[in-house]
Structures are given as C-alpha cells and as structure tokens.
Design a protein around this motif. Structure first.
Motif, PDB file in Angstrom:
ATOM      1  N   ALA A  61      38.995  42.410  41.853  1.00 42.08           N
ATOM      2  CA  ALA A  61      40.296  42.187  42.483  1.00 42.08           C
ATOM      3  C   ALA A  61      40.126  41.723  43.923  1.00 42.08           C
ATOM      4  N   VAL A  62      39.129  42.276  44.613  1.00 42.76           N
ATOM      5  CA  VAL A  62      38.871  41.871  45.995  1.00 42.76           C
ATOM      6  C   VAL A  62      38.496  40.391  46.035  1.00 42.76           C
ATOM      7  N   GLU A  63      37.652  39.960  45.115  1.00 47.36           N
ATOM      8  CA  GLU A  63      37.274  38.546  45.070  1.00 47.36           C
ATOM      9  C   GLU A  63      38.489  37.673  44.739  1.00 47.36           C
ATOM     10  N   GLY A  64      39.355  38.158  43.858  1.00 47.10           N
ATOM     11  CA  GLY A  64      40.588  37.432  43.554  1.00 47.10           C
ATOM     12  C   GLY A  64      41.499  37.338  44.770  1.00 47.10           C
ATOM     13  N   PHE A  65      41.611  38.429  45.504  1.00 47.45           N
ATOM     14  CA  PHE A  65      42.421  38.441  46.722  1.00 47.45           C
ATOM     15  C   PHE A  65      41.871  37.435  47.733  1.00 47.45           C
ATOM     16  N   ARG A  66      40.558  37.414  47.873  1.00 51.13           N
ATOM     17  CA  ARG A  66      39.911  36.463  48.781  1.00 51.13           C
ATOM     18  C   ARG A  66      40.251  35.030  48.374  1.00 51.13           C
ATOM     19  N   ALA A  67      40.207  34.764  47.083  1.00 53.77           N
ATOM     20  CA  ALA A  67      40.535  33.418  46.592  1.00 53.77           C
ATOM     21  C   ALA A  67      41.989  33.071  46.890  1.00 53.77           C
ATOM     22  N   VAL A  68      42.881  34.030  46.733  1.00 56.06           N
ATOM     23  CA  VAL A  68      44.295  33.789  47.032  1.00 56.06           C
ATOM     24  C   VAL A  68      44.482  33.509  48.519  1.00 56.06           C
ATOM     25  N   MET A  69      43.863  34.319  49.374  1.00 51.66           N
ATOM     26  CA  MET A  69      44.003  34.118  50.816  1.00 51.66           C
ATOM     27  C   MET A  69      43.473  32.742  51.223  1.00 51.66           C
ATOM     28  N   ILE A 108      42.718  48.495  54.728  1.00 53.11           N
ATOM     29  CA  ILE A 108      42.103  47.468  53.884  1.00 53.11           C
ATOM     30  C   ILE A 108      40.994  48.077  53.023  1.00 53.11           C
ATOM     31  N   ALA A 109      40.157  48.916  53.619  1.00 56.42           N
ATOM     32  CA  ALA A 109      39.072  49.544  52.859  1.00 56.42           C
ATOM     33  C   ALA A 109      39.620  50.385  51.709  1.00 56.42           C
ATOM     34  N   ARG A 110      40.680  51.130  51.976  1.00 58.23           N
ATOM     35  CA  ARG A 110      41.302  51.957  50.940  1.00 58.23           C
ATOM     36  C   ARG A 110      41.843  51.077  49.806  1.00 58.23           C
ATOM     37  N   ALA A 111      42.495  49.987  50.166  1.00 55.35           N
ATOM     38  CA  ALA A 111      43.035  49.079  49.154  1.00 55.35           C
ATOM     39  C   ALA A 111      41.914  48.416  48.353  1.00 55.35           C
ATOM     40  N   TYR A 112      40.838  48.014  49.021  1.00 55.74           N
ATOM     41  CA  TYR A 112      39.699  47.387  48.331  1.00 55.74           C
ATOM     42  C   TYR A 112      39.061  48.374  47.348  1.00 55.74           C
ATOM     43  N   ARG A 113      38.854  49.617  47.778  1.00 55.76           N
ATOM     44  CA  ARG A 113      38.258  50.626  46.894  1.00 55.76           C
ATOM     45  C   ARG A 113      39.135  50.841  45.661  1.00 55.76           C
ATOM     46  N   ALA A 114      40.438  50.908  45.880  1.00 55.71           N
ATOM     47  CA  ALA A 114      41.353  51.150  44.765  1.00 55.71           C
ATOM     48  C   ALA A 114      41.406  49.954  43.811  1.00 55.71           C
ATOM     49  N   ALA A 115      41.297  48.747  44.344  1.00 53.83           N
ATOM     50  CA  ALA A 115      41.435  47.549  43.518  1.00 53.83           C
ATOM     51  C   ALA A 115      40.144  47.190  42.776  1.00 53.83           C
ATOM     52  N   GLY A 116      39.008  47.458  43.384  1.00 51.17           N
ATOM     53  CA  GLY A 116      37.735  47.115  42.755  1.00 51.17           C
ATOM     54  C   GLY A 116      37.249  45.738  43.164  1.00 51.17           C
ATOM     55  N   PRO A 117      35.951  45.479  42.934  1.00 53.85           N
ATOM     56  CA  PRO A 117      35.328  44.246  43.431  1.00 53.85           C
ATOM     57  C   PRO A 117      35.913  42.954  42.855  1.00 53.85           C
TER      58      PRO A 117
END
Length: 140
Positions: free
Chosen positions: A114-122, A103-112
């Motif tokens: 995208a992480v917030e967008g992912f959180r919204a989707v979840m 997860i940390a690797r994916a978050y670093r690659a996606a950027g903040p």
C-alpha cells in the motif's frame, strides 16, 4: 479523503506556528531549508513555486526571529545560502515530529504494498517531471 488527511496532518503544526505568529508558509521554508542546508534562495523559490516577494516577507521574518541564517555564496557572492539555526532546527523538529509519527503509523497499518501504491499516486499527482525526479530512487 485528501482534504481530511491534509487537515489533520497540518493541524498540530498550525497550532504551534500560530502561537509564534507564524503560518504554513513559514513551516514550508523551515522544512526545506532543514532538508537542504546551504540551499540558495533561488532553489527554494524553485521548490515552493512562489514569488520572490512572498518568500522575502516570510524569509525576512524567519531570519529576524533567529530561525534561519543567511550567508553569501563563496563562489557567487550574489547568492544567499540558507541554513537553520539551532532555534530553527528545534522548530523544525517540533513541527514535523507529530507528522512523521502520523505517517509512520499509517504506513505500518497499510503495509509495504500500500505504501508503494501511495507513492505511485503521489508521484502521479505531481505536474512537474522535475519534481518527480526529486524522488527517483528515493524511498522517502
């Protein structure tokens, strides 16, 4: 995409569990008891949304094999309070370490953003307001 991500996310822990005669249900119980030490069986049932019978089978095995300890509640003696043993903490660390790194690797690659967008989707996928409320004001 969700299928492939979930398959890879659970793959390594599944192997570790299988070597010990355990499965994903055991992993879920170990994970949540580790996150909420002293939680009640009732709280765990509420999170997992499984039957008492299903939880009883899994929990009994984890207690018997020394991963979880149960104590009576001090206020309500009918309550069973669950905590991980030392062996349980080690198992939880072993099971989730690779998942955290993934997860940390994916978050670093996606950027903040995208992480917030992912959180919204979840949060949007979750059916229950109670479940969404667990994550209010929590960045995890």
């Amino acid at each position: 995409m969700l299928f492939f991500a979930y398959r890879d996310f659970t793959g390594e822990p599944d192997k570790i569990l299988a070597e010990r005669g355990l499965g994903r249900a055991h992993h879920r119980v170990i994970y949540f008891v580790g996150r909420y030490p002293g939680m009640t069986v009732s709280s765990l049932l509420d999170i997992l949304k499984i039957t008492k019978q299903s939880l009883s089978r899994v929990l009994s095995q984890l207690v018997q094999e020394g991963y979880i300890s149960q104590e009576q509640g001090s206020v309500d003696r009918r309550q069973r309070l669950l905590t991980l043993t030392e062996q349980g903490h080690e198992m939880e660390r072993l099971l989730t370490e690779t998942q955290r790194k993934r997860i940390a690797r994916a978050y670093r690659a996606a950027g903040p953003e995208a992480v917030e967008g992912f959180r919204a989707v979840m949060l949007g996928i979750m059916s229950s307001d109670d479940d969404r409320d667990r994550f209010e004001d929590r960045p995890e």
